[in-house]
Structures are given as structure tokens and as C-alpha cells.
Design an enzyme around this catalytic site. Structure first.
Site, PDB file in Angstrom:
ATOM      1  N   LYS A 165      42.905  44.746  49.631  1.00 27.23           N
ATOM      2  CA  LYS A 165      41.735  43.877  49.450  1.00 27.23           C
ATOM      3  C   LYS A 165      42.049  42.753  48.456  1.00 27.23           C
ATOM      4  O   LYS A 165      43.080  42.804  47.780  1.00 27.23           O
ATOM      5  CB  LYS A 165      40.564  44.734  48.939  1.00 27.23           C
ATOM      6  CG  LYS A 165      40.832  45.388  47.583  1.00 27.23           C
ATOM      7  CD  LYS A 165      39.917  46.568  47.321  1.00 27.23           C
ATOM      8  CE  LYS A 165      40.170  47.148  45.944  1.00 27.23           C
ATOM      9  NZ  LYS A 165      39.572  48.490  45.802  1.00 27.23           N
ATOM     10  N   TYR A 181      43.857  24.415  20.235  1.00 27.21           N
ATOM     11  CA  TYR A 181      42.407  24.270  20.108  1.00 27.21           C
ATOM     12  C   TYR A 181      41.842  25.187  19.028  1.00 27.21           C
ATOM     13  O   TYR A 181      42.215  26.351  18.924  1.00 27.21           O
ATOM     14  CB  TYR A 181      41.712  24.616  21.431  1.00 27.21           C
ATOM     15  CG  TYR A 181      41.858  23.541  22.482  1.00 27.21           C
ATOM     16  CD1 TYR A 181      41.316  22.284  22.307  1.00 27.21           C
ATOM     17  CD2 TYR A 181      42.543  23.821  23.664  1.00 27.21           C
ATOM     18  CE1 TYR A 181      41.448  21.307  23.288  1.00 27.21           C
ATOM     19  CE2 TYR A 181      42.680  22.860  24.647  1.00 27.21           C
ATOM     20  CZ  TYR A 181      42.136  21.597  24.458  1.00 27.21           C
ATOM     21  OH  TYR A 181      42.271  20.647  25.425  1.00 27.21           O
TER      22      TYR A 181
HETATM   23  C1  LIG Z   1      40.411  49.544  45.422  1.00 23.80           C
HETATM   24  C2  LIG Z   1      40.255  50.903  46.023  1.00 23.80           C
HETATM   25  C3  LIG Z   1      41.326  51.818  46.047  1.00 23.80           C
HETATM   26  C4  LIG Z   1      42.664  51.556  45.385  1.00 23.80           C
HETATM   27  O1  LIG Z   1      42.570  51.769  43.991  1.00 23.80           O
HETATM   28  P1  LIG Z   1      43.847  51.635  43.028  1.00 23.80           P
HETATM   29  O2  LIG Z   1      43.350  52.049  41.697  1.00 23.80           O
HETATM   30  O3  LIG Z   1      44.237  50.203  43.058  1.00 23.80           O
HETATM   31  O4  LIG Z   1      44.901  52.522  43.587  1.00 23.80           O
HETATM   32  C5  LIG Z   1      41.129  53.012  46.719  1.00 23.80           C
HETATM   33  N1  LIG Z   1      39.939  53.307  47.306  1.00 23.80           N
HETATM   34  C6  LIG Z   1      38.890  52.462  47.273  1.00 23.80           C
HETATM   35  C7  LIG Z   1      37.610  52.846  47.922  1.00 23.80           C
HETATM   36  C8  LIG Z   1      39.003  51.245  46.623  1.00 23.80           C
HETATM   37  O5  LIG Z   1      37.964  50.408  46.589  1.00 23.80           O
END
Ligand SMILES: *Cc1c(COP(=O)(O)O)cnc(C)c1O
Length: 366
Positions: free
Chosen positions: A35, A259
Site C-alpha cells: 500500500k 533558521y
Molecule cells: C499495513 C498492514 C500490514 C503490514 O504491516 P507491517 O507492520 O508493515 O508489516 C499488515 N496488515 C494490514 C491489515 C495492514 O494494514
């Protein structure tokens, strides 16, 4: 014009990390979570790197319908799971057209599936809320929801079961064990495939591995835990974020750098200026002292991060030259280390790389 920041993506490192998942969960199938543009690494690039013959992910997990459709349009035929499911009939139609798998986490989605007259078969994961308290069906409502789903003409039985861990970044946290117990209890009379583990579950809790594991961050080479790095788990960093040293200035004792002027030189000293800033995705909240790797030497960040530049203290690296390569994170400098100096997590750093950063693929078998 100054040479801009570069994110190098090492395809071999993806392959290596996928093998690490297989070794850690040999009895499980792998839903690679890609994702958010493959955690900022590029959705198509990541999907390709994880579809290499025998060493391939068994499915992909994405959050948005657009991401799933994009994968289909780029020719990926593997199962693609929509981790947040669908919102309405129109989205369900797209789901069926592209043969996507869906997570059902709420009764409204079951209602839509029951009413649907579409002539298609959809693979469904029923998500149980065992403690994350974000998405999911209540544990006590799970058997009934599962039966309702299996009875839908549009649903391919048996509906699969999943839950998500809330505290798997901390190996000492007892709540992970409680979540697993609750999941096992409320689904004990159901015969179906199960999935619990994210990266933290895979590496920290053998009992979470189940029929399917859902690795995200470990595929990109970072540790899911809050107190170590990917290398501690045999992972290789995929992204190396680089820039160039564009100035070295002989600053005077008392000079205020950048800054706000809140960092002052304690003595006469060389200050390096690097062409990277929050406009590229370097975290603005990185504290003075955050390590920056200038031509192989770690030196401390000084002053505030600005949009296009950061400054470093070169007292311990007097041989640095203008034009030297600088690593912000990646090879030799874990993203987890930078994240902890910036009060965030490596996931966030990867997702923050901006459009103007040039992304370069490399094949390195380090
Ligand atoms: C993002 C996600 C994962 C992966 O999690 P990680 O900590 O990056 O391994 C697994 N399951 C779901 C439902 C997620 O949203």
C-alpha cells in the site's frame, strides 16, 4: 542548478527480504503489503520485484481501490486484497470487474453483499477486531457475520478470517498474546484460512503466522520493532536516500546556523551544507545530532532542517570535499536510526519521499 536528491532502490534487497519472510514463516503463504505506493518505493517497481518466478509473493495487499486497479492495469494477475474493502455498490462492481479480494470489516458491507444481484464470485476476508479498535467485526459477532457472508450468492465460500495486531512493535507487550487468544477463541468453530501476522508478528510471535502472513515493513528492510534495526533480523535496506555536499564553510565561534539561529558554533569549525531538505522528504523534525553519512563518515546534523538544505558539523570529518556523496539513510545508516532522531518511524520516512526526488533502480547483491 544543484544536483538533487536521489532514492536508490535495490531490487535484490526485495528478493532477499522476501526470502527472509519465507524462512521465518515457512508454512504460510505471503500477502506482500504494498500500500501507499509500496511504502513510498513505487507500486509497480515493488510489485515487479516481488513477482520473480519461484521467489514471488502469493498475493498483494493494498489499501485503496485505485492501487489495486493500477496493479491490474500494469498486468499483475496475482490475487490483490483490498485491506479496507469497498464502500458501496459502485466500488463492488469495480472489485468484481478486476477480480479483487476484499476485506469485510463492517456490517454495512455485508448488507451490500447480501443485496447484490451481480453475477460474480468474490473472495472475502472477514476482519475481526481483537483489540486494534479501528476496523473489524466484534469478536462475539464474528460467527454470525461469517455465516451471513457465506450465504451470499456473490461470495466464494469459505470466507477467510483475519485480524490486525495493534502492539506488535513492542515484543514485551502482553496485548499481542491476548489478541491472538481472542481471535482463536471467537473463530474456534470456523473452518477457514486465517491471517494475523504483520512484520512484527512474523518476527516476534510464532503463534501468529497462520495460513497467511502479511509482511509490510520487513520487505523494505526495516525492523518492525521500536528498539532495533532490520539488520538485526537479517534484512537488507532497499532504499538508500542520497544527496550531495554543496558547500563547506569555515564558521566562527558563536555563528548561529540556519533558521531561528538556535544552534550556535561552540568554536571555529567547518560546517557542511547538503542539498536535501523537507522538500525532498528529509524529516523537518530531525534533531541536531541526527547522523548524516558524508563520504562514509557519520557526522551530526546541526540547526533546523530547511526546505532544500541541511547543515552538518564537519569537525570529525575534515577531509570532506564539496561534491561528496551523502547518505541520509539506507546503506550503512539505518532509516530506523534517523526515524528515532525525528520522533517518527521508518514507515513514515519512506512514505515522505517527494516527487522531485529522482528514483533510481539498482541491482546490488550486497
Ligand atoms: C499495513 C498492514 C500490514 C503490514 O504491516 P507491517 O507492520 O508493515 O508489516 C499488515 N496488515 C494490514 C491489515 C495492514 O494494514
Amino acid at each position: 542548478m544543484t544536483v538533487g536528491a536521489v532514492a536508490q532502490i535495490n531490487r535484490q534487497a526485495f528478493q532477499h527480504n522476501l526470502r527472509r519472510v519465507r524462512d521465518a514463516a515457512p508454512g504460510s503463504r505471503i500477502m506482500a503489503v504494498i500500500k501507499a505506493d509500496g511504502y513510498g518505493h513505487g507500486l509497480e517497481r515493488v510489485a515487479r520485484a516481488l513477482s520473480q518466478g519461484k521467489n514471488s509473493a502469493d498475493a498483494f495487499g493494498v489499501a485503496r481501490l485505485d492501487e489495486a486497479v493500477y496493479l491490474r492495469e500494469r498486468g499483475f494477475t496475482q490475487p490483490v486484497v483490498l485491506l479496507e474493502g469497498f464502500l458501496d455498490e459502485a466500488e463492488l462492481l469495480t472489485v468484481t470487474q478486476h477480480q479483487l479480494h476484499i476485506v469485510v470489516h463492517h456490517e454495512y458491507q455485508i448488507d451490500i453483499l447480501e443485496r447484490s444481484k451481480m453475477r460474480a464470485m468474490v473472495t472475502v476476508w472477514l476482519k475481526v477486531d481483537t483489540g486494534m479498535h479501528r476496523l473489524g467485526i466484534a469478536p462475539e459477532a464474528t460467527p454470525r457475520a461469517w455465516q451471513r457472508l457465506n450465504a451470499c450468492a456473490i461470495v466464494r465460500p469459505p470466507v477467510r478470517l483475519m485480524t490486525h495486531l495493534a502492539c506488535a512493535d513492542d515484543r514485551e507487550d502482553a496485548r499481542t498474546g491476548e489478541q491472538v487468544l481472542l481471535f482463536d477463541t471467537c473463530t474456534q468453530d470456523i473452518e477457514a484460512e486465517r491471517s494475523i501476522a504483520n512484520s512484527g508478528g512474523i518476527l516476534g510471535w510464532p503463534q501468529t503466522r497462520g495460513d497467511w502472513v502479511r509482511p509490510g515493513i520487513m520487505l523494505y528492510g526495516s525492523s518492525p520493532f521500536n528498539n532495533d534495526t532490520g539488520a538485526d533480523h537479517g534484512l537488507r535496506s532497499v532504499m538508500t536516500f542520497k544527496a550531495r555536499l554543496i558547500a563547506i564553510r569555515p564558521s566562527r565561534k558563536g555563528d548561529a546556523i540556519g533558521y531561528g539561529g538556535d544552534w550556535q558554533c561552540p568554536e571555529d569549525m567547518p560546517v557542511g551544507v547538503i542539498a536535501v531538505g523537507y522538500g525532498d522528504g528529509y524529516p523537518r523534525h530531525a534533531m541536531p545530532g541526527t547522523p548524516v553519512r558524508v563520504s562514509g563518515h557519520n557526522v551530526p546534523l546541526i540547526g533546523r532542517v530547511s526546505m532544500d538544505m541541511i547543515c552538518v558539523d564537519l569537525r570529525t570529518h575534515p577531509n570532506a570535499h564539496i561534491g561528496d556523496e551523502v547518505i541520509l539513510w539506507g546503506d550503512g545508516l539505518p532509516a530506523e536510526t534517523i526515524a528515532s532522531h525525528a520522533g517518527t518511524i521508518s514507515y513514515h520516512l519512506f512514505c515522505s519521499i517527494t516527487q522531485r526526488v529522482r528514483v533510481v533502480d539498482i541491482d546490488g547483491d550486497r
